[in-house]
Structure formats: C-alpha cells, structure tokens
Design a protein around this motif. Sequence first.
Motif, PDB file in Angstrom:
ATOM      1  N   PRO A 146      13.525  -4.185  -3.563  1.00  0.00           N
ATOM      2  CA  PRO A 146      14.490  -5.564  -3.737  1.00  0.00           C
ATOM      3  C   PRO A 146      13.354  -6.912  -3.327  1.00  0.00           C
ATOM      4  CG  PRO A 146      15.335  -4.176  -2.359  1.00  0.00           C
ATOM      5  CD  PRO A 146      13.621  -3.596  -2.503  1.00  0.00           C
ATOM      6  N   LEU A 147      13.371  -7.476  -4.103  1.00  0.00           N
ATOM      7  CA  LEU A 147      12.821  -8.837  -3.917  1.00  0.00           C
ATOM      8  C   LEU A 147      13.132  -9.396  -2.664  1.00  0.00           C
ATOM      9  CD1 LEU A 147      11.016 -11.204  -4.763  1.00  0.00           C
ATOM     10  CD2 LEU A 147      12.884 -11.923  -5.377  1.00  0.00           C
ATOM     11  N   SER A 148      13.905  -9.342  -1.337  1.00  0.00           N
ATOM     12  CA  SER A 148      14.094 -10.003  -0.345  1.00  0.00           C
ATOM     13  C   SER A 148      13.370  -8.845   0.366  1.00  0.00           C
ATOM     14  CB  SER A 148      15.752 -10.050  -0.003  1.00  0.00           C
ATOM     15  OG  SER A 148      15.916  -8.390  -0.215  1.00  0.00           O
ATOM     16  N   LYS A 149      12.905  -7.028  -0.047  1.00  0.00           N
ATOM     17  CA  LYS A 149      12.224  -6.410   1.406  1.00  0.00           C
ATOM     18  C   LYS A 149      10.882  -7.449   1.383  1.00  0.00           C
ATOM     19  CE  LYS A 149      10.764  -2.204   2.063  1.00  0.00           C
ATOM     20  NZ  LYS A 149      11.502  -0.362   1.731  1.00  0.00           N
ATOM     21  N   LEU A 150      10.529  -7.893   0.575  1.00  0.00           N
ATOM     22  CA  LEU A 150       9.203  -8.527  -0.091  1.00  0.00           C
ATOM     23  C   LEU A 150       8.845  -9.307   0.605  1.00  0.00           C
ATOM     24  CD1 LEU A 150       8.515  -7.211  -3.934  1.00  0.00           C
ATOM     25  CD2 LEU A 150       7.191  -5.850  -1.740  1.00  0.00           C
ATOM     26  N   GLN A 151      10.224 -10.395   0.062  1.00  0.00           N
ATOM     27  CA  GLN A 151       9.772 -11.446   0.453  1.00  0.00           C
ATOM     28  C   GLN A 151      10.029 -11.778   2.438  1.00  0.00           C
ATOM     29  OE1 GLN A 151      13.718 -12.791  -1.344  1.00  0.00           O
ATOM     30  NE2 GLN A 151      12.666 -14.501  -2.190  1.00  0.00           N
ATOM     31  N   ASP A 152      10.765 -10.666   2.867  1.00  0.00           N
ATOM     32  CA  ASP A 152      10.221 -10.523   5.087  1.00  0.00           C
ATOM     33  C   ASP A 152       9.271  -9.952   5.024  1.00  0.00           C
ATOM     34  OD1 ASP A 152      13.503 -10.948   4.518  1.00  0.00           O
ATOM     35  OD2 ASP A 152      13.928  -9.071   4.758  1.00  0.00           O
ATOM     36  N   ALA A 153       8.792  -9.079   3.835  1.00  0.00           N
ATOM     37  CA  ALA A 153       7.087  -8.603   4.674  1.00  0.00           C
ATOM     38  C   ALA A 153       6.768  -9.931   4.248  1.00  0.00           C
ATOM     39  CB  ALA A 153       7.006  -7.706   4.509  1.00  0.00           C
ATOM     40  N   ALA A 154       6.062 -10.437   3.587  1.00  0.00           N
ATOM     41  CA  ALA A 154       5.197 -11.637   3.171  1.00  0.00           C
ATOM     42  C   ALA A 154       5.465 -12.536   4.052  1.00  0.00           C
ATOM     43  CB  ALA A 154       5.648 -12.374   1.672  1.00  0.00           C
ATOM     44  N   ALA A 155       6.492 -13.231   4.238  1.00  0.00           N
ATOM     45  CA  ALA A 155       7.150 -14.187   6.065  1.00  0.00           C
ATOM     46  C   ALA A 155       6.511 -13.654   6.940  1.00  0.00           C
ATOM     47  CB  ALA A 155       8.248 -14.095   5.360  1.00  0.00           C
ATOM     48  N   ALA A 156       6.751 -12.130   7.050  1.00  0.00           N
ATOM     49  CA  ALA A 156       5.598 -11.364   8.513  1.00  0.00           C
ATOM     50  C   ALA A 156       4.306 -12.046   8.828  1.00  0.00           C
ATOM     51  CB  ALA A 156       6.377 -10.654   8.814  1.00  0.00           C
ATOM     52  N   GLN A 157       3.713 -11.599   7.800  1.00  0.00           N
ATOM     53  CA  GLN A 157       2.586 -11.470   7.832  1.00  0.00           C
ATOM     54  C   GLN A 157       1.565 -12.845   7.353  1.00  0.00           C
ATOM     55  OE1 GLN A 157       0.569  -8.224   5.015  1.00  0.00           O
ATOM     56  NE2 GLN A 157      -1.263  -9.576   4.719  1.00  0.00           N
TER      57      GLN A 157
ATOM     58  N   ARG B  10       0.748  -0.712  -0.082  1.00  0.00           N
ATOM     59  CA  ARG B  10      -0.227  -0.028   0.351  1.00  0.00           C
ATOM     60  C   ARG B  10       1.032   1.272  -0.454  1.00  0.00           C
ATOM     61  NH1 ARG B  10      -1.769  -0.860   4.246  1.00  0.00           N
ATOM     62  NH2 ARG B  10      -3.589  -1.373   3.394  1.00  0.00           N
ATOM     63  N   GLU B  11       1.594   1.010   1.206  1.00  0.00           N
ATOM     64  CA  GLU B  11       2.602   2.323   1.300  1.00  0.00           C
ATOM     65  C   GLU B  11       3.116   2.129  -0.444  1.00  0.00           C
ATOM     66  OE1 GLU B  11       6.129   4.515   1.331  1.00  0.00           O
ATOM     67  OE2 GLU B  11       6.323   2.614   1.205  1.00  0.00           O
ATOM     68  N   ARG B  12       4.148   2.165  -0.759  1.00  0.00           N
ATOM     69  CA  ARG B  12       4.784   1.765  -2.348  1.00  0.00           C
ATOM     70  C   ARG B  12       3.987   2.528  -3.669  1.00  0.00           C
ATOM     71  NH1 ARG B  12       8.398   4.023  -1.135  1.00  0.00           N
ATOM     72  NH2 ARG B  12       9.525   4.069  -3.323  1.00  0.00           N
TER      73      ARG B  12
ATOM     74  N   LEU C 201      -0.114   5.447  -7.921  1.00  0.00           N
ATOM     75  CA  LEU C 201      -0.542   4.318  -8.640  1.00  0.00           C
ATOM     76  C   LEU C 201      -1.537   3.603  -8.113  1.00  0.00           C
ATOM     77  CD1 LEU C 201       3.059   1.369  -9.067  1.00  0.00           C
ATOM     78  CD2 LEU C 201       1.860   3.376 -11.123  1.00  0.00           C
ATOM     79  N   SER C 202      -2.138   3.420  -9.467  1.00  0.00           N
ATOM     80  CA  SER C 202      -4.387   3.029  -9.176  1.00  0.00           C
ATOM     81  C   SER C 202      -3.275   1.140  -9.100  1.00  0.00           C
ATOM     82  CB  SER C 202      -5.036   3.135  -9.654  1.00  0.00           C
ATOM     83  OG  SER C 202      -4.589   2.299 -11.416  1.00  0.00           O
ATOM     84  N   PHE C 203      -5.034   0.353  -8.761  1.00  0.00           N
ATOM     85  CA  PHE C 203      -4.452  -1.195  -8.260  1.00  0.00           C
ATOM     86  C   PHE C 203      -3.923  -1.830 -10.153  1.00  0.00           C
ATOM     87  CE2 PHE C 203      -6.962  -0.865  -4.784  1.00  0.00           C
ATOM     88  CZ  PHE C 203      -6.582  -0.852  -3.239  1.00  0.00           C
ATOM     89  N   ALA C 204      -5.025  -1.180 -10.617  1.00  0.00           N
ATOM     90  CA  ALA C 204      -5.015  -1.636 -11.840  1.00  0.00           C
ATOM     91  C   ALA C 204      -3.507  -0.712 -13.016  1.00  0.00           C
ATOM     92  CB  ALA C 204      -6.093  -0.830 -12.794  1.00  0.00           C
TER      93      ALA C 204
ATOM     94  N   ALA D  32       9.163  -6.408  -9.289  1.00  0.00           N
ATOM     95  CA  ALA D  32       9.488  -5.564 -10.108  1.00  0.00           C
ATOM     96  C   ALA D  32       8.660  -3.992 -10.488  1.00  0.00           C
ATOM     97  CB  ALA D  32       9.363  -5.772 -11.978  1.00  0.00           C
ATOM     98  N   GLY D  33       7.105  -4.535 -10.282  1.00  0.00           N
ATOM     99  CA  GLY D  33       6.134  -3.187 -10.384  1.00  0.00           C
ATOM    100  C   GLY D  33       6.238  -2.087  -9.101  1.00  0.00           C
ATOM    101  N   LEU D  34       7.084  -2.024  -8.642  1.00  0.00           N
ATOM    102  CA  LEU D  34       7.646  -1.807  -6.936  1.00  0.00           C
ATOM    103  C   LEU D  34       8.645  -0.779  -7.091  1.00  0.00           C
ATOM    104  CD1 LEU D  34       5.411  -3.334  -4.374  1.00  0.00           C
ATOM    105  CD2 LEU D  34       4.600  -1.252  -5.842  1.00  0.00           C
ATOM    106  N   ASN D  35       8.957  -1.704  -7.957  1.00  0.00           N
ATOM    107  CA  ASN D  35      10.623  -1.286  -7.626  1.00  0.00           C
ATOM    108  C   ASN D  35      11.456  -0.924  -6.194  1.00  0.00           C
ATOM    109  OD1 ASN D  35      13.132  -0.582  -9.722  1.00  0.00           O
ATOM    110  ND2 ASN D  35      13.389   1.463  -8.745  1.00  0.00           N
TER     111      ASN D  35
END
Length: 134
Positions: free
Chosen positions: A76-87, A18-20, A26-29, A71-74
Amino acid sequence: MIENGPEAETSEFADLIRERRLVQGLSFAQLAERSVDPVTGTQVKSGWLYRLESGESVIPPRVPQLRALAAGLNEPLSKLQDAAAAQFFGIERVWSESGEASALIRRTGELTQDQREQLLRLIDAFAPPGRDVD
C-alpha cells in the motif's frame, strides 16, 4: 535538499524496502524494473535503491517514486509514505492498536468543514479534551 545519512534517526523506510525486496526474492535491478509509477511513468533507479539500503545519503523519494515502489513491491502507498515520513522527516503517524483511528482520520478528509466540526463536538461529548482515556 534533505538527505538521509549517518545522522538519520531511523531507517524505517530503508528497512521496509529491504525486507519486502528480500521476501520477494528481488535484486535491486529487478525491483527497479518493476517500480514504475502508473500515473507518471517515473521509474525508480537500482543505484538509488542500493544507496538507500546501504545507508548512504539519498534524496528522499517524492510521490511518483513512492507510487512506483508501491507498485513494484505490491505494498500500500500509505505504508511507504508513513515509513518515508518517519525516516526522512521524523514524522511518526499515531496509530491506535486496532488501526481504527487512522481509518477515521483518513475519512475525515471527505467531510465538509461543518461536518468535521459536528464530529469534533460528538467526540468531545464522549471523551472531553484533557481527559485521559484508557
């Protein structure tokens, strides 16, 4: 299938997305259109993004979806992986204040088993197990 929902303890991944998305205007689309995995061509759907940010139940993202969002948010993959693992799985990465510990841990994967054992002995020489280090 594991889903998030009212019982989820954290919304770290949803909050990050959401924040990024909002910072980039950007819209959802628009985010969905930009979020294509460069390896597999997998694209994130705008409805999934909406449900994620709204706190509705969603299927946790797999690696192709995470790469697509990176890629869409530009980001790092590791940042998204960490957040997804936590949630989605309650897995929290332990970070040192400087970030050096995480960098060292990532690089140990490149070492042989013998090299990792030598490194562990070296670490034990400086900070023996069971001793609190400030």
